[in-house]
Design an enzyme around this catalytic site. Structure first.
Site, PDB file in Angstrom:
ATOM      1  N   THR A  25      18.161 -10.291 -13.599  1.00 57.07           N
ATOM      2  CA  THR A  25      19.517  -9.743 -13.516  1.00 57.07           C
ATOM      3  C   THR A  25      19.808  -9.310 -12.091  1.00 57.07           C
ATOM      4  O   THR A  25      19.045  -8.554 -11.497  1.00 57.07           O
ATOM      5  CB  THR A  25      19.668  -8.556 -14.478  1.00 57.07           C
ATOM      6  OG1 THR A  25      19.422  -9.018 -15.798  1.00 57.07           O
ATOM      7  CG2 THR A  25      21.058  -7.952 -14.399  1.00 57.07           C
ATOM      8  N   HIS A 178      17.898 -14.933 -25.438  1.00 61.13           N
ATOM      9  CA  HIS A 178      17.264 -13.680 -25.025  1.00 61.13           C
ATOM     10  C   HIS A 178      17.043 -12.822 -26.267  1.00 61.13           C
ATOM     11  O   HIS A 178      17.951 -12.191 -26.779  1.00 61.13           O
ATOM     12  CB  HIS A 178      18.163 -12.957 -24.021  1.00 61.13           C
ATOM     13  CG  HIS A 178      17.473 -11.871 -23.252  1.00 61.13           C
ATOM     14  ND1 HIS A 178      16.248 -11.365 -23.610  1.00 61.13           N
ATOM     15  CD2 HIS A 178      17.849 -11.185 -22.132  1.00 61.13           C
ATOM     16  CE1 HIS A 178      15.894 -10.421 -22.747  1.00 61.13           C
ATOM     17  NE2 HIS A 178      16.836 -10.298 -21.841  1.00 61.13           N
ATOM     18  N   ASN A 181      13.098  -7.525 -24.693  1.00 57.76           N
ATOM     19  CA  ASN A 181      13.441  -6.385 -23.824  1.00 57.76           C
ATOM     20  C   ASN A 181      14.444  -5.393 -24.406  1.00 57.76           C
ATOM     21  O   ASN A 181      15.198  -4.753 -23.683  1.00 57.76           O
ATOM     22  CB  ASN A 181      13.932  -6.888 -22.463  1.00 57.76           C
ATOM     23  CG  ASN A 181      12.837  -7.583 -21.690  1.00 57.76           C
ATOM     24  OD1 ASN A 181      11.667  -7.488 -22.047  1.00 57.76           O
ATOM     25  ND2 ASN A 181      13.196  -8.297 -20.641  1.00 57.76           N
ATOM     26  N   TYR A 183      17.177  -5.779 -26.297  1.00 58.06           N
ATOM     27  CA  TYR A 183      18.585  -6.109 -26.439  1.00 58.06           C
ATOM     28  C   TYR A 183      18.876  -6.486 -27.904  1.00 58.06           C
ATOM     29  O   TYR A 183      18.055  -6.257 -28.784  1.00 58.06           O
ATOM     30  CB  TYR A 183      18.972  -7.181 -25.427  1.00 58.06           C
ATOM     31  CG  TYR A 183      18.804  -6.674 -24.011  1.00 58.06           C
ATOM     32  CD1 TYR A 183      19.606  -5.634 -23.531  1.00 58.06           C
ATOM     33  CD2 TYR A 183      17.810  -7.179 -23.163  1.00 58.06           C
ATOM     34  CE1 TYR A 183      19.432  -5.124 -22.245  1.00 58.06           C
ATOM     35  CE2 TYR A 183      17.634  -6.666 -21.882  1.00 58.06           C
ATOM     36  CZ  TYR A 183      18.449  -5.643 -21.432  1.00 58.06           C
ATOM     37  OH  TYR A 183      18.263  -5.115 -20.177  1.00 58.06           O
ATOM     38  N   ASN A 238      13.988  -0.469 -22.926  1.00 53.33           N
ATOM     39  CA  ASN A 238      15.252  -0.061 -23.554  1.00 53.33           C
ATOM     40  C   ASN A 238      15.036   0.639 -24.896  1.00 53.33           C
ATOM     41  O   ASN A 238      15.846   0.502 -25.820  1.00 53.33           O
ATOM     42  CB  ASN A 238      16.206  -1.252 -23.681  1.00 53.33           C
ATOM     43  CG  ASN A 238      16.752  -1.675 -22.339  1.00 53.33           C
ATOM     44  OD1 ASN A 238      17.248  -0.852 -21.575  1.00 53.33           O
ATOM     45  ND2 ASN A 238      16.644  -2.959 -22.034  1.00 53.33           N
TER      46      ASN A 238
END
Length: 366
Positions: A25, A178, A181, A183, A238
């Site tokens: 990112t 994705h 992580n 999300y 996260n």
């Protein structure tokens, strides 16, 4: 003996080597539109067997960080066409990592200032990056999310399908889902972020349902041979966790074996952190996939150096290795690894701005 620098076929793509650039990112795309900097950045790194783009939201609702390029605006797709054309002209291949951040967002990034969405209304103990009204940027606490209703979930699956099609139409060779992580897909998987009591929560079967529905929709749209997925079984990124990740992710990987995907991209250990002090049977995880007939290329990630990467491929433990930070300051990383040249150290001041080189005074190889 197989080498890190040998070609490999993944899905319908013939790659020149087994090195991938991991998604990174960069927050360099105001208005969610790729620009000249994105074009140069990816073109410079096209010697990688496969470039995997920075996380690219499937919808405005999927946005969680300021100035991240998307796949839902016509002008964004035009920007990506310039990127993919430049990569192909340089002899490379590129996959789009398609992304919905779920609860890892802020109201200022959401449509009409709304709440981020999540499997359950549980706020992530995490931060995200926003741009303030005065133009300055900074990290702030994520906003309180709301739980998705049952009738909303099919629409998000449709957003994934639509984004995958848009990526292929924009010239990407493949897409990476994705699912890592912390999300949205990962939030559905983990018991601390998913406390639902309907068909998407509770049992392992239910918590993996959303991930499989997304995979199924995308495979039907663009083909399994152009589809990969990224997983992070033990990362706490996260604020996600599960008390027993092995049966959860073994179940998921066995389900994925039913699809002839192009690649499985696995973050080993804590993302960007420790690899070895978190209990998980990585060999058993891969074996569970292969035992069910899964044939995707097995890509590994997280803190690999040259020796580790070469050993992983030579031993057959992995088919490919992805590098993240090393690619930021070393656009010519493949050649540096091949001749065992010293690597530049990334300059964090250039991570989210500055030039595409990723190094203030980028020294090229002699």
């Amino acid at each position: 003996m197989t080498s890190l620098f040998d070609p490999i076929q993944i899905g319908n793509i013939s790659l020149s080597n087994r090195i991938a650039m991991a998604p990174l990112t960069r927050n360099r795309s105001p208005g969610a539109v790729p620009n000249d900097l994105n074009v140069t950045y990816y073109e410079q790194r096209a010697s990688a067997g496969l470039l995997i783009s920075e996380g690219t939201p499937i919808s405005h609702q999927g946005q969680g960080y300021a100035q991240v390029p998307g796949l839902y605006l016509p002008e964004s797709l035009e920007g990506w066409k310039r990127v993919t054309s430049a990569v192909h002209a340089a002899g490379g291949h590129i996959a789009a990592q398609i992304w919905h951040v779920g609860r890892v967002s802020h109201t200022s990034l959401q449509p009409n200032g709304g709440q981020p969405v999540a499997p359950s209304a549980i706020r992530a103990k995490s931060k995200t990056y926003i741009v303030h009204e005065d133009g300055t940027g900074g990290f702030v606490e994520t906003s309180e999310p709301r739980a998705l209703t049952l009738d909303e979930i099919p629409g998000i699956v449709e957003d994934y399908r639509r984004a995958a099609r848009a990526a292929i139409d924009a010239g990407f060779d493949a897409i990476e889902i994705h699912a890592a992580n912390g999300y949205l897909i990962d939030q559905f998987l983990r018991s601390n972020s998913n406390t639902r009591t309907d068909a998407y929560g509770g049992s392992i079967e239910n918590r993996t349902r959303f991930a499989i529905e997304v995979v199924d929709a995308i495979v039907k749209e663009i083909g399994a041979e152009r589809t990969g997925i990224r997983l992070s079984p033990v990362t706490p990124a996260n604020d996600v966790s599960d008390p027993d990740p092995q049966p959860l992710f073994n179940h998921l990987i066995e389900k994925l074996a039913a699809y002839d995907l192009a690649f499985i991209h696995v973050i080993e250990g804590a993302t960007g952190g420790p690899r070895d002090n978190i209990p998980f049977d990585w060999a058993g995880f891969k074996a569970a996939y292969r035992a069910k007939g899964g044939n995707a290329a097995w890509m590994v990630n997280n803190g690999y150096d040259r020796a580790m990467a070469m050993d992983a491929v030579a031993s057959g433990r992995a088919d490919m290795v992805s590098f993240g930070k090393a690619f930021i300051a070393n656009p010519d990383l493949v050649q540096r690894l091949k001749v065992d040249a010293p690597l530049n150290q990334a300059d964090r001041a250039t991570f989210y701005g500055g030039g595409a080189d990723g190094y203030t005074n980028y020294p090229k190889m002699a």
